[in-house]
Design an enzyme around this catalytic site. Structure first.
Site, PDB file in Angstrom:
ATOM      1  N   HIS A   1      -3.108  -3.330  -5.835  1.00 46.35           N
ATOM      2  CA  HIS A   1      -3.421  -2.804  -4.500  1.00 46.35           C
ATOM      3  C   HIS A   1      -4.919  -2.937  -4.208  1.00 46.35           C
ATOM      4  O   HIS A   1      -5.732  -2.176  -4.722  1.00 46.35           O
ATOM      5  CB  HIS A   1      -2.981  -1.329  -4.408  1.00 46.35           C
ATOM      6  CG  HIS A   1      -3.171  -0.739  -3.050  1.00 46.35           C
ATOM      7  ND1 HIS A   1      -3.407   0.599  -2.833  1.00 46.35           N
ATOM      8  CD2 HIS A   1      -3.174  -1.312  -1.817  1.00 46.35           C
ATOM      9  CE1 HIS A   1      -3.538   0.828  -1.537  1.00 46.35           C
ATOM     10  NE2 HIS A   1      -3.422  -0.312  -0.905  1.00 46.35           N
TER      11      HIS A   1
ATOM     12  N   GLU B   1      -6.137  -0.728  -7.305  1.00 45.86           N
ATOM     13  CA  GLU B   1      -5.204   0.160  -7.998  1.00 45.86           C
ATOM     14  C   GLU B   1      -4.150  -0.721  -8.661  1.00 45.86           C
ATOM     15  O   GLU B   1      -3.465  -1.488  -7.978  1.00 45.86           O
ATOM     16  CB  GLU B   1      -4.522   1.116  -7.002  1.00 45.86           C
ATOM     17  CG  GLU B   1      -5.451   2.160  -6.419  1.00 45.86           C
ATOM     18  CD  GLU B   1      -4.759   3.083  -5.401  1.00 45.86           C
ATOM     19  OE1 GLU B   1      -5.299   4.158  -5.143  1.00 45.86           O
ATOM     20  OE2 GLU B   1      -3.702   2.710  -4.851  1.00 45.86           O
TER      21      GLU B   1
ATOM     22  N   ASN C   1      -4.439   6.939  -1.347  1.00 46.00           N
ATOM     23  CA  ASN C   1      -3.749   7.395  -0.137  1.00 46.00           C
ATOM     24  C   ASN C   1      -3.093   8.758  -0.325  1.00 46.00           C
ATOM     25  O   ASN C   1      -2.749   9.423   0.639  1.00 46.00           O
ATOM     26  CB  ASN C   1      -2.713   6.374   0.325  1.00 46.00           C
ATOM     27  CG  ASN C   1      -3.373   5.295   1.160  1.00 46.00           C
ATOM     28  OD1 ASN C   1      -4.406   5.524   1.781  1.00 46.00           O
ATOM     29  ND2 ASN C   1      -2.788   4.110   1.171  1.00 46.00           N
TER      30      ASN C   1
ATOM     31  N   SER D   1       0.820  -1.207   0.000  1.00 51.31           N
ATOM     32  CA  SER D   1       0.000   0.000   0.000  1.00 51.31           C
ATOM     33  C   SER D   1       0.855   1.258   0.000  1.00 51.31           C
ATOM     34  O   SER D   1       0.326   2.346  -0.184  1.00 51.31           O
ATOM     35  CB  SER D   1      -0.964   0.008   1.189  1.00 51.31           C
ATOM     36  OG  SER D   1      -0.342  -0.457   2.343  1.00 51.31           O
TER      37      SER D   1
HETATM   38  P1  NAD Z   1      -0.934  -9.212   8.027  1.00 51.47           P
HETATM   39  O1  NAD Z   1       0.047  -8.919   9.089  1.00 51.47           O
HETATM   40  O2  NAD Z   1      -2.344  -9.481   8.390  1.00 51.47           O
HETATM   41  O3  NAD Z   1      -0.416 -10.451   7.147  1.00 51.47           O
HETATM   42  C1  NAD Z   1       0.892 -10.568   6.665  1.00 51.47           C
HETATM   43  C2  NAD Z   1       1.228 -12.059   6.606  1.00 51.47           C
HETATM   44  O4  NAD Z   1       2.441 -12.210   5.879  1.00 51.47           O
HETATM   45  C3  NAD Z   1       1.456 -12.684   7.974  1.00 51.47           C
HETATM   46  O5  NAD Z   1       0.646 -13.835   8.078  1.00 51.47           O
HETATM   47  C4  NAD Z   1       2.945 -13.024   7.999  1.00 51.47           C
HETATM   48  O6  NAD Z   1       3.220 -14.212   8.706  1.00 51.47           O
HETATM   49  C5  NAD Z   1       3.232 -13.188   6.533  1.00 51.47           C
HETATM   50  N1  NAD Z   1       4.616 -12.915   6.163  1.00 51.47           N
HETATM   51  C6  NAD Z   1       5.436 -11.946   6.632  1.00 51.47           C
HETATM   52  N2  NAD Z   1       6.617 -12.006   6.000  1.00 51.47           N
HETATM   53  C7  NAD Z   1       6.547 -13.026   5.108  1.00 51.47           C
HETATM   54  C8  NAD Z   1       7.453 -13.551   4.137  1.00 51.47           C
HETATM   55  N3  NAD Z   1       8.648 -13.028   3.971  1.00 51.47           N
HETATM   56  N4  NAD Z   1       7.013 -14.582   3.382  1.00 51.47           N
HETATM   57  C9  NAD Z   1       5.800 -15.109   3.544  1.00 51.47           C
HETATM   58  N5  NAD Z   1       4.911 -14.644   4.452  1.00 51.47           N
HETATM   59  C10 NAD Z   1       5.280 -13.621   5.215  1.00 51.47           C
HETATM   60  O7  NAD Z   1      -0.825  -7.983   7.007  1.00 51.47           O
HETATM   61  P2  NAD Z   1      -1.929  -7.447   5.979  1.00 51.47           P
HETATM   62  O8  NAD Z   1      -2.715  -6.390   6.632  1.00 51.47           O
HETATM   63  O9  NAD Z   1      -2.627  -8.595   5.339  1.00 51.47           O
HETATM   64  O10 NAD Z   1      -1.000  -6.703   4.909  1.00 51.47           O
HETATM   65  C11 NAD Z   1      -0.249  -7.385   3.950  1.00 51.47           C
HETATM   66  C12 NAD Z   1       0.161  -6.455   2.846  1.00 51.47           C
HETATM   67  O11 NAD Z   1      -0.995  -5.823   2.291  1.00 51.47           O
HETATM   68  C13 NAD Z   1       1.088  -5.316   3.258  1.00 51.47           C
HETATM   69  O12 NAD Z   1       1.965  -5.042   2.221  1.00 51.47           O
HETATM   70  C14 NAD Z   1       0.118  -4.168   3.470  1.00 51.47           C
HETATM   71  O13 NAD Z   1       0.730  -2.899   3.319  1.00 51.47           O
HETATM   72  C15 NAD Z   1      -0.852  -4.423   2.347  1.00 51.47           C
HETATM   73  N6  NAD Z   1      -2.182  -3.816   2.530  1.00 51.47           N
HETATM   74  C16 NAD Z   1      -2.818  -3.878   3.735  1.00 51.47           C
HETATM   75  C17 NAD Z   1      -4.074  -3.315   3.874  1.00 51.47           C
HETATM   76  C18 NAD Z   1      -4.817  -3.362   5.187  1.00 51.47           C
HETATM   77  O14 NAD Z   1      -5.760  -2.584   5.382  1.00 51.47           O
HETATM   78  N7  NAD Z   1      -4.450  -4.255   6.105  1.00 51.47           N
HETATM   79  C19 NAD Z   1      -4.699  -2.719   2.767  1.00 51.47           C
HETATM   80  C20 NAD Z   1      -4.042  -2.713   1.540  1.00 51.47           C
HETATM   81  C21 NAD Z   1      -2.781  -3.261   1.434  1.00 51.47           C
END
Ligand code: NAD
Length: 493
Positions: free
Chosen positions: A144, A156, A194, A123
């Site tokens: 995204h 996106e 954003n 993001s």
């Molecule tokens: P989260 O913490 O819920 O999940 C991330 C997962 O990735 C975890 O289960 C972790 O164990 C795993 N992980 C970490 N490093 C790893 C690796 N090297 N290889 C494999 N697995 C790995 O996070 P999330 O909220 O799902 O966010 C994930 C991505 O999505 C981020 O890049 C975040 O910026 C993006 N994002 C999040 C949101 C939101 O609102 N949460 C919205 C849009 C984008």
């Protein structure tokens, strides 16, 4: 790289909130989905949870039982990446760290085939930077999604400097096939949503900092303009830590451009641990028994009869006032050629804000905000030199015109006008810099953050000259870089 991804097998890396949502949407769309997470057992747990989610959708009648069963059967948890050698698409949703994402994609390049597209759900990280070091940087693209993935329509599709157009187009088309609305974006800080959304928070935080109005009033005015949530309650929902960190990252990524400067007000909330709903308190109190403050609602004020009532200006606001006055049976004179919009009551002025303060415009002057929504909360302010009589009469006239007047300090552009002008300004810069198209910006803001209209739709209903004059007035008042007018807007004014 021409790509057709319909029903292609795909790998989702990261089985957290976003990865699980992406797996659900892809499986329901017919893809075989492999799910991998670095934490042992996490992918299997996520699959189990997805089974429960799908069961709930069946129980609610949203999907048929066989559709749910087939979707779940298409999802497999894997415990090592080489098991995903055959996939044609990877969607990464791991921790938001550049090094971790780069390392993952470099590792994946050695596993998947040369025609496999690599997509990141980042993001905030530069897609250009994530691709650096890949043998085929052209196959990496941002995809995204917004949280919660199954409900939020927007994707996106973010192209980095080296992303091949056909790769971005394949992800764009695939998003559409998944029932999403895709919008192309160039990899720049904050992408579309954003970035353009920053002023929605920033203008309110600036008004709070100068003690122009309390949080409940600012929220009420923006809700009346059609936003589902006011900025303060929305920041409380997002969490001030999260909101502050996005603002900071956009500020830093733009080389400390003052346009994006974070707020001391929000910094203090974070320092105090008042993070919003999740901590029980933010701008508002969410603890048991707490009562949320409402904006002031005035009893109906008496309007003294005017000897001479003039309706100045032309356009939507003037027409609306004319209708309201006619319905109330009040006699008035129309002055459509006037250079301001509003009422003149025996020489005193009740004017639509043009960005200058009431005090700048004279003594018997009161300003009102841009009445974008229907009736409801509308900010107004008297000049510092207004008589007590006019400061009492002005809100009474606003009531008579159908509004719930909210008195605030004499800040330029009041609440809605200045917020919308800054949202439009940011969107104009984004378009000029090739981040997105006007239609893309409108769709992204409506679908990504539920805005009642897109910035260019507001602009079409307003007037580009008026927006530029308002921003110039803000710029003259505050004398910083924050309110500098987008060259795109100025050229069209
Ligand atoms: P989260 O913490 O819920 O999940 C991330 C997962 O990735 C975890 O289960 C972790 O164990 C795993 N992980 C970490 N490093 C790893 C690796 N090297 N290889 C494999 N697995 C790995 O996070 P999330 O909220 O799902 O966010 C994930 C991505 O999505 C981020 O890049 C975040 O910026 C993006 N994002 C999040 C949101 C939101 O609102 N949460 C919205 C849009 C984008």
């Amino acid at each position: 790289m021409k790509q057709e991804l319909t029903n292609a097998p795909l790998l989702v890396v990261g089985a957290g909130i976003m990865g699980a949502g992406i797996a659900q949407v892809a499986a329901l769309a017919g893809h075989e989905v492999l799910l991998y997470d670095a934490r042992a057992g996490a992918a299997l747990d996520a699959r189990e949870q997805l089974g429960q989610t799908l069961d709930r959708l069946v129980a609610k009648g949203k999907i048929a039982a066989d559709v749910a069963a087939q979707a779940l059967a298409r999802i497999s948890a894997i415990e090592s990446l080489p098991a995903a050698a055959k996939v044609r698409l990877v969607v990464e949703a791991i921790v938001e760290q550049l090094d971790a994402k780069r390392a993952l994609f470099q590792q994946l390049e050695a596993i998947v085939g040369a025609d496999c597209i690599l997509a990141s759900n980042t993001s905030s990280i530069s897609v250009t930077a994530i691709a650096q070091g890949l043998q085929q940087p052209g196959r990496l693209v941002g995809m995204h999604f917004f949280n919660p993935v199954p409900l939020m329509k927007l994707v996106e599709v973010v192209s980095g400097l080296q992303t091949e157009p056909a790769v971005a187009q394949a992800i764009f088309d695939l998003s559409g096939a998944w029932g999403k609305v895709a919008v192309h974006a160039r990899s720049t800080p904050g992408f579309i949503v954003n970035r353009i959304a920053r002023p929605y928070y920033a203008e309110t935080l600036a008004l709070l900092q100068e003690q122009a109005a309390p949080a409940a009033l600012l929220d009420a005015c923006l809700r009346a303009a059609g936003f589902r949530m006011g900025p303060c309650e929305l920041m409380d929902l997002i969490g001030h830590d999260t909101n502050f960190s996005v603002t900071q990252s956009v500020f830093v990524a733009n080389f400390f451009d003052k346009r994006y400067v974070p707020s001391l007000v929000q910094r203090e909330m974070v320092d105090a641990g008042l993070l919003g709903r999740k901590s029980g308190r933010g701008f508002f109190d969410y603890r048991d028994g707490a009562v949320k403050p409402a904006a002031a609602s005035l009893a109906l004020l008496a309007v003294a009869a005017a000897q001479r009532l003039g309706l100045h200006g032309a356009g939507a606001v003037a027409e609306r006032f004319a209708d309201a006055l006619q319905q109330a049976g009040v006699a008035f004179e129309r002055l459509p050629a006037s250079d301001w919009v509003g009422l003149e009551v025996d020489g005193a002025q009740l004017r639509l804000s043009d960005g200058r303060t009431a005090t700048q415009l004279g003594a018997e002057v009161a300003l009102f905000d841009w009445p974008l929504g229907g009736a409801g909360a509308l900010a107004w302010t008297p000049s510092l030199h207004a008589s007590a009589a006019w400061a009492q009469a002005a809100p009474a006239w606003l009531q008579r015109l159908g509004f719930a007047p909210q008195r605030m300090a004499d800040s330029p552009g009041l609440v809605v006008a200045r917020t919308l002008a800054m949202l439009i300004n940011e969107a104009a810069d984004a378009v000029q810099q090739g981040v997105c198209t006007e239609q893309g910006a409108d769709a992204a803001m409506k679908l990504g953050v539920n805005y009642p209209a897109g910035p260019f739709e507001w602009l079409a209903r307003w007037d580009v000259g008026a927006v530029v004059r308002l921003l110039d007035a803000l710029d003259a008042h505050y004398r910083g870089e924050r309110y500098r007018v987008s060259p795109w807007l100025r050229q069209r004014a």
